[in-house]
Design an enzyme around this catalytic site. Sequence first.
Site, mmCIF file in Angstrom:
data_model
loop_
_atom_site.group_PDB
_atom_site.id
_atom_site.type_symbol
_atom_site.label_atom_id
_atom_site.label_comp_id
_atom_site.label_asym_id
_atom_site.label_seq_id
_atom_site.Cartn_x
_atom_site.Cartn_y
_atom_site.Cartn_z
ATOM 1 N N ASP A 55 0.817 -1.226 0.000
ATOM 2 C CA ASP A 55 0.000 0.000 0.000
ATOM 3 C C ASP A 55 0.850 1.275 0.000
ATOM 4 O O ASP A 55 0.402 2.338 0.402
ATOM 5 C CB ASP A 55 -0.975 0.001 1.192
ATOM 6 C CG ASP A 55 -0.245 -0.130 2.519
ATOM 7 O OD1 ASP A 55 0.988 -0.364 2.507
ATOM 8 O OD2 ASP A 55 -0.902 -0.006 3.566
ATOM 9 N N HIS A 259 24.539 3.690 -17.140
ATOM 10 C CA HIS A 259 23.409 3.972 -16.239
ATOM 11 C C HIS A 259 23.634 3.356 -14.869
ATOM 12 O O HIS A 259 22.716 2.799 -14.258
ATOM 13 C CB HIS A 259 22.090 3.502 -16.861
ATOM 14 C CG HIS A 259 21.649 4.383 -17.989
ATOM 15 N ND1 HIS A 259 20.732 4.014 -18.931
ATOM 16 C CD2 HIS A 259 22.013 5.640 -18.331
ATOM 17 C CE1 HIS A 259 20.548 4.992 -19.810
ATOM 18 N NE2 HIS A 259 21.323 5.994 -19.462
ATOM 19 N N ASP A 276 26.607 12.086 -12.301
ATOM 20 C CA ASP A 276 25.583 12.623 -13.204
ATOM 21 C C ASP A 276 24.328 12.783 -12.366
ATOM 22 O O ASP A 276 23.691 11.800 -12.007
ATOM 23 C CB ASP A 276 25.363 11.647 -14.363
ATOM 24 C CG ASP A 276 24.358 12.170 -15.394
ATOM 25 O OD1 ASP A 276 23.626 13.132 -15.095
ATOM 26 O OD2 ASP A 276 24.313 11.590 -16.499
ATOM 27 N N ASP A 287 20.326 18.650 -15.531
ATOM 28 C CA ASP A 287 21.014 17.397 -15.869
ATOM 29 C C ASP A 287 22.495 17.714 -16.047
ATOM 30 O O ASP A 287 22.901 18.220 -17.090
ATOM 31 C CB ASP A 287 20.395 16.839 -17.164
ATOM 32 C CG ASP A 287 20.992 15.507 -17.586
ATOM 33 O OD1 ASP A 287 21.804 14.942 -16.830
ATOM 34 O OD2 ASP A 287 20.635 15.036 -18.687
ATOM 35 N N HIS A 369 27.261 6.950 -26.851
ATOM 36 C CA HIS A 369 25.956 7.631 -26.796
ATOM 37 C C HIS A 369 26.013 8.942 -27.581
ATOM 38 O O HIS A 369 27.068 9.345 -28.051
ATOM 39 C CB HIS A 369 25.501 7.862 -25.348
ATOM 40 C CG HIS A 369 26.460 8.654 -24.498
ATOM 41 N ND1 HIS A 369 26.576 10.018 -24.575
ATOM 42 C CD2 HIS A 369 27.359 8.270 -23.551
ATOM 43 C CE1 HIS A 369 27.470 10.438 -23.703
ATOM 44 N NE2 HIS A 369 27.982 9.393 -23.075
ATOM 45 N N HIS A 373 20.628 15.940 -25.642
ATOM 46 C CA HIS A 373 19.185 15.758 -25.821
ATOM 47 C C HIS A 373 18.491 17.035 -25.383
ATOM 48 O O HIS A 373 19.070 17.858 -24.672
ATOM 49 C CB HIS A 373 18.694 14.561 -24.992
ATOM 50 C CG HIS A 373 19.151 14.589 -23.556
ATOM 51 N ND1 HIS A 373 18.517 15.318 -22.587
ATOM 52 C CD2 HIS A 373 20.215 14.009 -22.930
ATOM 53 C CE1 HIS A 373 19.150 15.177 -21.440
ATOM 54 N NE2 HIS A 373 20.193 14.387 -21.606
ATOM 55 N N HIS A 380 14.851 13.857 -20.608
ATOM 56 C CA HIS A 380 14.989 13.688 -22.055
ATOM 57 C C HIS A 380 13.724 14.294 -22.633
ATOM 58 O O HIS A 380 12.714 13.613 -22.789
ATOM 59 C CB HIS A 380 15.158 12.218 -22.431
ATOM 60 C CG HIS A 380 16.422 11.627 -21.871
ATOM 61 N ND1 HIS A 380 16.617 10.285 -21.695
ATOM 62 C CD2 HIS A 380 17.563 12.218 -21.435
ATOM 63 C CE1 HIS A 380 17.825 10.068 -21.186
ATOM 64 N NE2 HIS A 380 18.415 11.232 -21.006
ATOM 65 N N GLU A 403 26.971 16.612 -23.713
ATOM 66 C CA GLU A 403 27.550 15.672 -22.770
ATOM 67 C C GLU A 403 28.415 14.591 -23.412
ATOM 68 O O GLU A 403 28.117 13.408 -23.311
ATOM 69 C CB GLU A 403 26.438 15.016 -21.954
ATOM 70 C CG GLU A 403 25.275 14.444 -22.788
ATOM 71 C CD GLU A 403 24.221 13.780 -21.900
ATOM 72 O OE1 GLU A 403 24.599 12.894 -21.123
ATOM 73 O OE2 GLU A 403 23.037 14.154 -22.007
ATOM 74 N N TYR A 407 34.716 6.290 -22.274
ATOM 75 C CA TYR A 407 34.595 5.212 -21.311
ATOM 76 C C TYR A 407 35.536 4.100 -21.750
ATOM 77 O O TYR A 407 35.272 3.416 -22.745
ATOM 78 C CB TYR A 407 33.144 4.716 -21.250
ATOM 79 C CG TYR A 407 32.167 5.883 -21.160
ATOM 80 C CD1 TYR A 407 31.874 6.472 -19.929
ATOM 81 C CD2 TYR A 407 31.598 6.436 -22.312
ATOM 82 C CE1 TYR A 407 31.024 7.580 -19.854
ATOM 83 C CE2 TYR A 407 30.749 7.539 -22.244
ATOM 84 C CZ TYR A 407 30.472 8.104 -21.016
ATOM 85 O OH TYR A 407 29.641 9.198 -20.946
ATOM 86 N N ARG A 424 32.664 11.884 -18.240
ATOM 87 C CA ARG A 424 31.640 12.601 -18.999
ATOM 88 C C ARG A 424 31.565 14.006 -18.420
ATOM 89 O O ARG A 424 31.741 14.195 -17.215
ATOM 90 C CB ARG A 424 30.269 11.909 -18.905
ATOM 91 C CG ARG A 424 29.154 12.667 -19.627
ATOM 92 C CD ARG A 424 27.890 11.832 -19.902
ATOM 93 N NE ARG A 424 27.198 11.386 -18.713
ATOM 94 C CZ ARG A 424 27.188 10.149 -18.250
ATOM 95 N NH1 ARG A 424 27.862 9.196 -18.885
ATOM 96 N NH2 ARG A 424 26.523 9.829 -17.148
ATOM 97 N N GLU A 426 28.916 17.189 -18.675
ATOM 98 C CA GLU A 426 27.580 17.511 -19.185
ATOM 99 C C GLU A 426 27.092 18.850 -18.642
ATOM 100 O O GLU A 426 27.043 19.062 -17.440
ATOM 101 C CB GLU A 426 26.585 16.418 -18.769
ATOM 102 C CG GLU A 426 25.142 16.732 -19.171
ATOM 103 C CD GLU A 426 24.179 15.594 -18.870
ATOM 104 O OE1 GLU A 426 24.397 14.864 -17.882
ATOM 105 O OE2 GLU A 426 23.200 15.449 -19.635
HETATM 106 N N1 GLY Z 1 21.152 11.769 -16.821
HETATM 107 C C1 GLY Z 1 20.647 11.294 -18.034
HETATM 108 C C2 GLY Z 1 21.374 11.853 -19.188
HETATM 109 O O1 GLY Z 1 22.428 12.395 -19.017
HETATM 110 O O2 GLY Z 1 20.915 11.822 -20.278
HETATM 111 MN MN MN Z 2 21.768 14.153 -20.209
HETATM 112 MN MN MN Z 3 23.004 13.377 -17.248
#
Ligand code: GLY
Ligand code: MN
Ligand code: MN
Length: 463
Positions: A55, A259, A276, A287, A369, A373, A380, A403, A407, A424, A426
């Site tokens: 619940d 991720h 991140d 982000d 990647h 975005h 996103h 970003e 890696y 990374r 970003e």
């Molecule tokens: N944190 C998700 C991205 O960087 O797209």
């Molecule tokens: Mn991002």
């Molecule tokens: Mn991110």
Amino acid sequence: MTNETRQAPARMAGLHHHPFSATELRARRRELIKALGEDAVLLVPAAPEVIRNRDVHHPFRQSSDLSWLTGFPEPEALAVLAPKRKEGAFVLFCRPQDPEREIWDGHRYGVEGAVEHFGADQAFPMTELDQRLPEFLADRRRVVYPLGLDDVFDRRVIGWVRAVRAQARKGISAPTELVSSDQYLHERRLIKSTSELKVMRRAAEISALAHQRLMQSAQPGSSEQQLEATFLTACAEQGARFQAYQPIVGSGANACVLHYVKNDGILRDGDLVLVDAGCELDGYASDITRTFPANGRFSPAQRRLYDLVLKAQLAAIAKIRVGNHWNQPHKAALKVLTQGLVDLGLIKAEGAALKQLIKDERYKPFFMHKTGHWLGMDVHDVGQYKQNGRWRRFEPGMVLTVEPGLYIAPDAEAPAEYRGIGIRIEDDLLVTDREPEVLSAKVPTDPDEIEALMALPATATAA
Ligand code: GLY
Ligand code: MN
Ligand code: MN
């Protein structure tokens, strides 16, 4: 909200706070009503409540579309825009007030509140939805709604269409087209208004200061979880209780898991740490990713890779100009990264030209990647990347992330000194008529500045 309540203190007892004036929300709806045309009706449902266990619910997060259109914060609701409707075009279905339930769960606006505080022309309880909705579809050709988002809602819409069809002999005609609402709502959400940008600037600033505090708190022996806790606390203390997504805190080779959200490792001396994380403020996301040395000093090998990612990021940012198209920043980043990987011996070019190496995606084992975005209410965010088969051009008011990363997996074919490093960087960028505005600029990306920040005592930051 009505005009009378617009000036009221935002956090008046029981009332939901949202940062947009009634006038702005009304203008959004007015524009949409015009775009829909008389033969269409728009349905925008609330997000469902989701059970976490037994619940216990997940924290409720309103559908971004419904929020953007109405500001209405409650679950079990549906907004209808019915152009040229006699009793008014904007109708809200919602939960009725219920003194018994409200003792447990708090205030509900109810149908009166939907009219008084959210400017609905009419409001009805959700229990009357199946009975009333067919009237709204009668003699309209198109039903515009989040087509295919939720099976249950899809079936309900078709049920309502069928109910109208059953009245054909009375001379009522039923809709013949189900149309996705994305093209109506999402293209508008893509271009942010002045008041939306104010919220997004603040969201990014809160996250940037939280990143600073996290960085300053880190040292060999800290746990990833501790760093996450520091970030969450710093955001919450500045007024952002929720995150736009699960924070990623990866030290050492964990940074190579794109991720990674386990966040249960321990920082070792000599590790880099990739964080991140971005808060959500009043429904808008930030982000940000930063990568820094656990012990406060980059090793020469770490620094070489870091400098390369930063150079790629700056090259990408330089392409965010009105008139340029969506893929130009990505292409600029690929160029820098691929050349750098050749120079560092991670790609064996064997005489091949840079163009060919990029075409063959030789960067892919180390950068898998895209470079960014759209960013907005959703991390996103919505909005098309291509239109009529071509990359979309930048316009003022669009917000995006940049970003790039590298890696180098622990078992990668690479010089030993680079293995197990993930980097990374970003940032959140606003497209303007001139240079893009870096919304996340309050936390440095320059490696010297990062080292200087980490050398300061934690109390020295203005968070
Ligand atoms: N944190 C998700 C991205 O960087 O797209
Ligand atoms: Mn991002
Ligand atoms: Mn991110």
